[in-house]
Design a protein around this motif. Sequence first.
Motif, PDB file in Angstrom:
ATOM      1  N   VAL B 191       0.824  -1.225   0.000  1.00 28.63           N
ATOM      2  CA  VAL B 191       0.000   0.000   0.000  1.00 28.63           C
ATOM      3  C   VAL B 191       0.855   1.271   0.000  1.00 28.63           C
ATOM      4  CG1 VAL B 191      -1.924  -1.240   1.097  1.00 28.63           C
ATOM      5  CG2 VAL B 191      -0.450   0.240   2.481  1.00 28.63           C
ATOM      6  N   HIS B 194       1.807   2.152  -3.423  1.00 28.44           N
ATOM      7  CA  HIS B 194       0.733   2.891  -4.103  1.00 28.44           C
ATOM      8  C   HIS B 194       0.710   4.358  -3.658  1.00 28.44           C
ATOM      9  CE1 HIS B 194      -3.154   3.734  -5.871  1.00 28.44           C
ATOM     10  NE2 HIS B 194      -3.644   4.100  -4.704  1.00 28.44           N
ATOM     11  N   GLY B 369      -5.777  -5.168  -0.748  1.00 30.81           N
ATOM     12  CA  GLY B 369      -6.802  -4.690  -1.675  1.00 30.81           C
ATOM     13  C   GLY B 369      -7.875  -3.888  -0.963  1.00 30.81           C
ATOM     14  N   ARG B 370      -8.316  -4.392   0.181  1.00 29.83           N
ATOM     15  CA  ARG B 370      -9.341  -3.664   0.952  1.00 29.83           C
ATOM     16  C   ARG B 370      -8.818  -2.314   1.425  1.00 29.83           C
ATOM     17  NH1 ARG B 370     -13.800  -7.013   2.543  1.00 29.83           N
ATOM     18  NH2 ARG B 370     -14.522  -5.249   3.786  1.00 29.83           N
ATOM     19  N   LEU B 372      -6.392  -0.578  -0.047  1.00 30.87           N
ATOM     20  CA  LEU B 372      -6.242   0.297  -1.224  1.00 30.87           C
ATOM     21  C   LEU B 372      -7.578   0.934  -1.582  1.00 30.87           C
ATOM     22  CD1 LEU B 372      -3.837  -1.929  -3.374  1.00 30.87           C
ATOM     23  CD2 LEU B 372      -3.300   0.301  -2.354  1.00 30.87           C
ATOM     24  N   GLU B 373      -8.663   0.213  -1.320  1.00 34.00           N
ATOM     25  CA  GLU B 373      -9.985   0.748  -1.661  1.00 34.00           C
ATOM     26  C   GLU B 373     -10.432   1.872  -0.716  1.00 34.00           C
ATOM     27  OE1 GLU B 373     -12.897  -2.315  -2.523  1.00 34.00           O
ATOM     28  OE2 GLU B 373     -11.436  -3.408  -3.733  1.00 34.00           O
ATOM     29  N   ASP B 375      -8.784   4.408  -0.681  1.00 36.31           N
ATOM     30  CA  ASP B 375      -8.452   5.515  -1.582  1.00 36.31           C
ATOM     31  C   ASP B 375      -9.672   5.812  -2.452  1.00 36.31           C
ATOM     32  OD1 ASP B 375      -7.576   7.171  -3.618  1.00 36.31           O
ATOM     33  OD2 ASP B 375      -5.757   6.001  -4.049  1.00 36.31           O
ATOM     34  N   ILE B 378      -9.794   4.638  -6.107  1.00 32.48           N
ATOM     35  CA  ILE B 378      -9.824   3.217  -6.470  1.00 32.48           C
ATOM     36  C   ILE B 378     -11.271   2.745  -6.502  1.00 32.48           C
ATOM     37  CG2 ILE B 378      -9.027   0.888  -5.884  1.00 32.48           C
ATOM     38  CD1 ILE B 378      -6.744   2.754  -6.591  1.00 32.48           C
ATOM     39  N   GLY B 383      -9.285  -3.216  -5.753  1.00 34.02           N
ATOM     40  CA  GLY B 383      -8.132  -3.192  -4.850  1.00 34.02           C
ATOM     41  C   GLY B 383      -7.256  -4.430  -4.983  1.00 34.02           C
ATOM     42  N   TYR B 384      -7.896  -5.600  -5.053  1.00 33.17           N
ATOM     43  CA  TYR B 384      -7.132  -6.845  -5.102  1.00 33.17           C
ATOM     44  C   TYR B 384      -6.205  -6.869  -6.316  1.00 33.17           C
ATOM     45  CZ  TYR B 384      -5.999 -11.779  -5.526  1.00 33.17           C
ATOM     46  OH  TYR B 384      -5.318 -12.952  -5.653  1.00 33.17           O
ATOM     47  N   ALA B 387      -3.339  -4.537  -5.909  1.00 30.27           N
ATOM     48  CA  ALA B 387      -2.379  -5.092  -4.945  1.00 30.27           C
ATOM     49  C   ALA B 387      -1.518  -6.155  -5.619  1.00 30.27           C
ATOM     50  CB  ALA B 387      -3.118  -5.688  -3.744  1.00 30.27           C
TER      51      ALA B 387
END
Lengths: 504, 504
Positions: B191, B194, B369-370, B372-373, B375, B378, B383-384, B387
């Motif tokens: 993360v 990112h 992924g969760r 990142l979401e 953000d 996204i 997210g997955y 990632a």
Amino acid sequence: MKALKLRKVAIDTYKENVAYLHRDCPLYRSEGFQALNKIEIRDGLETTAVIAVLNIVDDENIIAPDELGLSEQTFAQFHGKEHSAVYVNHAVPPSSLRLVHAKIAGNRLAKKDFLRICSDIVNNRYSKIEITAFLVGCAEGGLERDEMLYLTEAMVETGTTLDWGESMVVDKHCIGGIPGNRTTMLIVPIVTAHGMLMPKTSSRAITSPSGTADTMEVLAKVNLNQDELHSIAQHQRGFIAWGGTANLAPVDDILISVERPLALDSKGQMIASILSKKIAAGSSHLLIDIPVGPTAKVHSQRHALKLRKLFEYIGDRTDMELEVIITDGRQPVGNGIGPSLEARDVMQVLQNDPNAPVDLKEKSLQMAGRILEFDPDIRGGQGYCLARDLLESGRALKKMEDIMALQGSKLISTRPAQFHYQVLAPEAGYVNAIDNLQIAHIARMAGAPMDKLAGIDLHKKLNACVNKKEALYTIHAEFNADFQFAKTLAVKNSGYTIGKNIEY
Amino acid sequence: MKALKLRKVAIDTYKENVAYLHRDCPLYRSEGFQALNKIEIRDGLETTAVIAVLNIVDDENIIAPDELGLSEQTFAQFHGKEHSAVYVNHAVPPSSLRLVHAKIAGNRLAKKDFLRICSDIVNNRYSKIEITAFLVGCAEGGLERDEMLYLTEAMVETGTTLDWGESMVVDKHCIGGIPGNRTTMLIVPIVTAHGMLMPKTSSRAITSPSGTADTMEVLAKVNLNQDELHSIAQHQRGFIAWGGTANLAPVDDILISVERPLALDSKGQMIASILSKKIAAGSSHLLIDIPVGPTAKVHSQRHALKLRKLFEYIGDRTDMELEVIITDGRQPVGNGIGPSLEARDVMQVLQNDPNAPVDLKEKSLQMAGRILEFDPDIRGGQGYCLARDLLESGRALKKMEDIMALQGSKLISTRPAQFHYQVLAPEAGYVNAIDNLQIAHIARMAGAPMDKLAGIDLHKKLNACVNKKEALYTIHAEFNADFQFAKTLAVKNSGYTIGKNIEY
């Protein structure tokens, strides 16, 4: 496993077992011990095992890397010799701890569960925090009355039980909280003068200004062994001694050592504590005194009745003949508070001295009367008169003197305490209230029970009429520091409420 | 009041403050101190006051009659100098203790009540038994969800709060109990690659074979001060460090020091513990992982859901964006258990090594992924994939190397552990169950986390087909005593259940 050399560390850790290991001890490193971990210590013969909390030492003067230190009390339990080989391991958490978790979760425990918990406690397998968890789990409605019974029985069965070889062994107990109140020292000579067996073991003060054992100690030796006690009971039908030496319901002592600093007031725990000690002491007939008052332990008649039912419930199921009386707990009983001042009150009552405190005499006669009525030959309601006859005829005094002589009479000091301070009424009026807690606090700060002569002498009791600046009570102290402390406390809050009228 | 000379006593008493007084100290006599009493120690300027439990010493080599000794940790808190004058008094019981009694009696406490309790705890006014009483009073349905919120807030407010100067600071937390499971060390590089800010402070193992901080320590320095951490966060958007140095929710650490030996499992306490630390650490967006399995902390989906609702309830009321995922907790995640073996797994995943444990990779990608979401740019559900791209492109590995370099990279030992033992399948079949608790126990006994190379390497995971005598896992140990202990434990109970068929 490698042996360590046993060493006594001259530190007093009271009821908590503490062991000391040097940080450079190879075992500390390899076994991953940490400070405050619990460890189990065994001797080479595997006959003794003691559980202790570990402290890590960084000073070789206290403990060397190849030694294991034990605090004074822990060393005494271990029965080992200094320098003998000992083996150390991680202590396994007591298996009964899951029952404590079940109790905290609100489950009901069975007799065998309480037995397992008590037996782990008596074998020092519980740390103080584990004991606290058990106590809090049992507090405030946490115990049903059957569980109180089981806990009582379990506490009896994990200790020694005395046998006096007779079917009637009488006893009394006050749930406490009232300063003075030395009825035991009058009841024992009265009922034993009648021929009843009353081998009375009493406690020393822990948070109060004096326990019966502290006050009796002014008059006679109270620290007697079991053989001496049996012999005195045989000759005089009774005694008033300190109960600390027999191993009666030892779990109770351990629980109390945690309960007291926590000021945790648990009904179930209190009942189990009282009754387990009495059953273990071999008592068959017991009179329980519940004083009620705003600064007593029990504040209302309703609560006292609830408590009475619980005592009766458990008494009936443990083959004990049990009576409960609810008494006036609105003020101290007697005038003196502190060992010597209380002993003076007791002797005045026994000697039929006109200055003797009437309330102490009356309460003691009432209670002695109820105990005398345990005797099948005494007609219901005749106990009080018989008690009064035994007292006023001087037979109770003679009996007390005989008991004192056998226990080992003491030369009673007639010297007054070093320091005195009179607490005066701020205005004229009537004594509307006396705060038992504040009076006890002041007496204790004055040095009672450690200094026998220290304490408080009350001159005015409830409903007395007082003039402005008339003395309410006198503080007695032996040391100036204590004296100043007690004085300051009394000036801030005398514990007395003076009103314009009598309040009923 | 008379002064005593301050002296440091070289005894480590961990989280418990202990003071030492010689039995012949005049104060001990006149003030009526007793062993295990709590005393308050002040310096001459009255600027510092420390509460400690008193031990009485009978050896002048440890402490002289005119001295007051403090154990190492207590001395450090006192900020005094040796031989400086100190003053001792009876500690007044913490006034908030009556709130603890109210809680035990089943009353609801308000925010200000929890604040008073926490502030007394953080000022060392509570003894261990008082802390236990509070914890047990709060255990097992003792706290309503509003009270959990208040406790959380009170724990935050009685400590330091970090500020990273940005509106989105992401974090993750697993409620624990699953060996291996080093997802944090993969999520942080993903993360932060990112561009998200993830300044991750982690704990060391207390009862588990390794904490994230222990494992990260194999790769880089984790013991960093606040300035260093801020600087790394500025340059690399994140780090993986030990959180022990900042004074974040210090009450939590004190409660845990009692809770843990007691094995007390209190939902309210756990939630307050986790969330207070995260809020204090300045996190704004948090992903919580609740593994479910027969030997995980949470055994059923139903319980996990209940816990999720509680987390959400408190998260929503503390301005924290909080998501909960419920994951598979039926077995360890990854193959390695113990610092070095886990670090190897992590690096294999980052290096896209074909031998990398698939379950660790997949779980980390799901969680990253969760996060990142969080953000807003996204798209939900993307997210997955993002990632996975960040990981498989090598950007996460590059990020991890940059973070390690700034924290202070370590030379990774390629030496195997000294001792090895293979635990074999007793018969052919399928792996039906792996006991997280037993595996963790064996790994810990083998020396993890103290010996970085020690632990367990799993060769077979759930549902794997095994031949008779095929290796299930290998125990690694550095010391023979640990090795023998772990081996014995594994021979008694390997933690594996092998069945004839796959069980679903």
